[in-house]
Design an enzyme around this catalytic site. Structure first.
Site, mmCIF file in Angstrom:
data_model
loop_
_atom_site.group_PDB
_atom_site.id
_atom_site.type_symbol
_atom_site.label_atom_id
_atom_site.label_comp_id
_atom_site.label_asym_id
_atom_site.label_seq_id
_atom_site.Cartn_x
_atom_site.Cartn_y
_atom_site.Cartn_z
ATOM 1 N N LYS A 41 38.934 42.092 33.840
ATOM 2 C CA LYS A 41 37.598 42.334 33.273
ATOM 3 C C LYS A 41 36.635 42.744 34.380
ATOM 4 O O LYS A 41 36.941 42.596 35.567
ATOM 5 C CB LYS A 41 37.108 41.085 32.545
ATOM 6 C CG LYS A 41 36.908 39.857 33.412
ATOM 7 C CD LYS A 41 36.624 38.640 32.555
ATOM 8 C CE LYS A 41 36.408 37.413 33.404
ATOM 9 N NZ LYS A 41 35.271 36.619 33.010
ATOM 10 N N ARG A 138 30.851 27.462 26.037
ATOM 11 C CA ARG A 138 30.563 28.904 26.005
ATOM 12 C C ARG A 138 30.969 29.432 24.641
ATOM 13 O O ARG A 138 30.186 29.340 23.697
ATOM 14 C CB ARG A 138 31.313 29.573 27.165
ATOM 15 C CG ARG A 138 30.809 30.922 27.545
ATOM 16 C CD ARG A 138 31.283 31.390 28.905
ATOM 17 N NE ARG A 138 32.730 31.468 29.063
ATOM 18 C CZ ARG A 138 33.342 31.945 30.154
ATOM 19 N NH1 ARG A 138 32.638 32.394 31.166
ATOM 20 N NH2 ARG A 138 34.656 31.993 30.233
ATOM 21 N N HIS A 168 39.227 27.244 28.367
ATOM 22 C CA HIS A 168 38.832 27.611 29.738
ATOM 23 C C HIS A 168 38.167 26.413 30.391
ATOM 24 O O HIS A 168 37.382 25.709 29.753
ATOM 25 C CB HIS A 168 37.881 28.810 29.682
ATOM 26 C CG HIS A 168 37.615 29.434 31.022
ATOM 27 N ND1 HIS A 168 38.624 29.867 31.857
ATOM 28 C CD2 HIS A 168 36.452 29.700 31.682
ATOM 29 C CE1 HIS A 168 38.084 30.388 32.958
ATOM 30 N NE2 HIS A 168 36.779 30.290 32.878
ATOM 31 N N ARG A 222 46.142 32.742 33.306
ATOM 32 C CA ARG A 222 45.212 33.873 33.431
ATOM 33 C C ARG A 222 44.787 33.956 34.895
ATOM 34 O O ARG A 222 44.008 33.141 35.373
ATOM 35 C CB ARG A 222 44.001 33.672 32.511
ATOM 36 C CG ARG A 222 44.380 33.489 31.036
ATOM 37 C CD ARG A 222 43.157 33.470 30.131
ATOM 38 N NE ARG A 222 42.206 32.431 30.446
ATOM 39 C CZ ARG A 222 42.236 31.183 29.971
ATOM 40 N NH1 ARG A 222 43.202 30.809 29.144
ATOM 41 N NH2 ARG A 222 41.311 30.303 30.312
ATOM 42 N N TYR A 268 11.224 49.168 56.350
ATOM 43 C CA TYR A 268 10.051 48.845 55.521
ATOM 44 C C TYR A 268 9.476 47.494 55.944
ATOM 45 O O TYR A 268 10.214 46.530 56.172
ATOM 46 C CB TYR A 268 10.461 48.743 54.052
ATOM 47 C CG TYR A 268 10.718 50.085 53.400
ATOM 48 C CD1 TYR A 268 9.692 51.017 53.226
ATOM 49 C CD2 TYR A 268 11.989 50.410 52.939
ATOM 50 C CE1 TYR A 268 9.935 52.242 52.619
ATOM 51 C CE2 TYR A 268 12.242 51.628 52.321
ATOM 52 C CZ TYR A 268 11.200 52.541 52.168
ATOM 53 O OH TYR A 268 11.445 53.744 51.570
ATOM 54 N N CYS A 314 17.258 49.280 52.970
ATOM 55 C CA CYS A 314 16.627 50.294 52.097
ATOM 56 C C CYS A 314 17.564 50.568 50.907
ATOM 57 O O CYS A 314 18.657 50.035 50.821
ATOM 58 C CB CYS A 314 16.408 51.587 52.852
ATOM 59 S SG CYS A 314 15.560 51.415 54.421
ATOM 60 N N ASP A 316 19.279 53.268 50.221
ATOM 61 C CA ASP A 316 20.477 54.053 50.521
ATOM 62 C C ASP A 316 20.975 53.903 51.960
ATOM 63 O O ASP A 316 22.010 54.456 52.318
ATOM 64 C CB ASP A 316 20.189 55.550 50.296
ATOM 65 C CG ASP A 316 19.380 55.757 49.036
ATOM 66 O OD1 ASP A 316 19.895 55.415 47.963
ATOM 67 O OD2 ASP A 316 18.218 56.205 49.134
#
Ligand code: PMH
Length: 373
Positions: A41, A138, A168, A222, A268, A314, A316
């Site tokens: 997942k 859940r 679970h 799992r 920055y 930043c 990028d």
């Protein structure tokens, strides 16, 4: 057509051999009759669902688990025959697709089954795994009464067949076992009241499969986090039955290097100011890649040496304090090994005060996953 040429040097390298080796180690450790369900997942915990699924199947996984119906569709489009289980909630509108494409669904609500009964002319019955809530709070039925009611309506509905039952655990990775034991007891108790044992009983996540009693492997486990070579918790690391190989490395290159004079600042907010003359490098990765600003101060590796990220990250790009004047193009390892030094996803998790599960999931799709076979 997928873009296979990437011009920016920032890449997540995924070692599929490591994923296979982790599954094979689990295979050798489990009782022979126990099946492996590979949990792929969330884009295989950020590692890439299709490639990880292929590796997992090759290494012996007999079922793939996803969280959402849309994830199941993606997997089915690439793998025609493997069993796929949707662990989370599924809307009624997905049922015809599940029937025609053999997708197994989690079920935990009588109302959902009643609504599904309205859908006529399915290609074949949909396989269901009943989800029991033994303490996770859940999804899942919470009492014997609810379970029996659900079982009865499913078995009397032509559109469905019961293929499995599961739960679970909330605390399987902890040393303290009180809460875990309570969940186990509740599951076992409810199970014994079922008129017939479904084909596949499964309760174990990674931690349960690796460190708990082998009887809790039931028919299948799992396997999620440790398939990717990561520990569910530091406690599991202390009692781990076999070594794991991390599958993900994150690399880039210096795209700019400069000498900073004492008193000059970076980024920055100008939050870093050089005390002495120094060399800094700019690397093309930023918070839009998942390198969130809280990672400022985290070390990266350059020429086998630790170099901290300085100033604010930043969108990028970010800047690192170099140990010396390196050339543009010098390899920078953000996660992985260089000359005996290593930076792990756990280091990142510690730095940003989260768990290792979260870190590869937040490396965004702008970072290409490159597969090493
Ligand atoms: N089964 C279910 C139902 C899960 O939700 C998960 C992980 C697994 C198995 C695999 O667990 P593992 O990775 O520890 O082996 N789910 C989540 C979650 O929802 N948040 O963090 C992990």
């Amino acid at each position: 057509m997928e873009n296979l040429t990437y011009y920016r040097p920032t890449k997540a390298l995924i070692d599929l051999q490591a994923i296979k080796a982790n599954i094979q180690s689990l295979r050798n450790y489990l009782q022979p009759h126990v099946d492996i369900i590979a949990v792929v997942k969330a884009n295989a915990y950020g590692h890439g669902d299709i490639q990880v699924a292929a590796a997992a199947i090759e290494a012996g996984a007999v079922m793939l688990a996803v969280a959402t119906p849309d994830e199941a569709v993606r997997i089915r489009q690439h793998f025609a025959h493997i069993d796929i289980l949707v662990l989370g909630a599924t809307p009624i509108s997905f049922i015809p697709y599940a029937a025609s494409e053999n997708i197994t669904l989690a079920v935990f609500s009588v109302q959902w089954v009643e609504q599904a009964q309205q859908i006529k002319s399915l290609q074949s019955p949909v396989k269901l795994h009943i989800k029991i809530d033994t303490g996770m709070g859940r999804i899942g039925v919470n009492s014997l009464e609810e379970l029996l009611q659900l079982y009865e309506i499913i078995t009397s509905t032509a559109q469905f067949s019961v293929d499995g039952i599961f739960t679970h655990f909330a605390t399987a990775d902890e040393e303290e076992t009180l809460y875990f034991d309570k969940q186990v007891d509740k599951f076992k108790e409810l199970l014994q009241y079922l008129p017939e044992k479904p084909r596949l009983v499964h309760v174990a996540n990674t931690a349960t499969a690796l460190i708990k009693h082998s009887s809790l492997q039931f028919d299948a486990v799992r396997f999620g986090i440790s398939m990717y070579g990561l520990l569910p918790s530091s406690y599991v690391g202390e009692v781990l039955p076999f070594p794991l190989r991390p599958a993900l490395a994150l690399e880039t290159e210096l795209v700019h290097v400069k000498k900073l004079h004492a008193g000059q600042s970076v980024g920055y907010g100008a939050t870093f100011t050089a005390a002495d003359d120094c060399y800094i490098g700019t690397i093309p990765i930023g918070y839009a890649d998942g390198m969130i600003r809280k990672l400022s101060g985290q070390d990266v590796l350059v020429d086998g040496k630790r170099s901290p990220i300085i100033g604010r990250i930043c969108m990028d790009q970010c800047m690192i304090l170099l140990p010396a004047a390196y050339n543009v193009g010098e390899r920078v390892t953000l996660v992985g090994k260089q000359q005996g030094e290593e930076i792990t996803l756990d280091d990142w998790a510690t730095k940003v005060e989260t768990i290792n599960y979260e870190v590869p999931c937040i490396i965004t799709s702008r970072v290409p996953r490159i597969y090493i076979k």
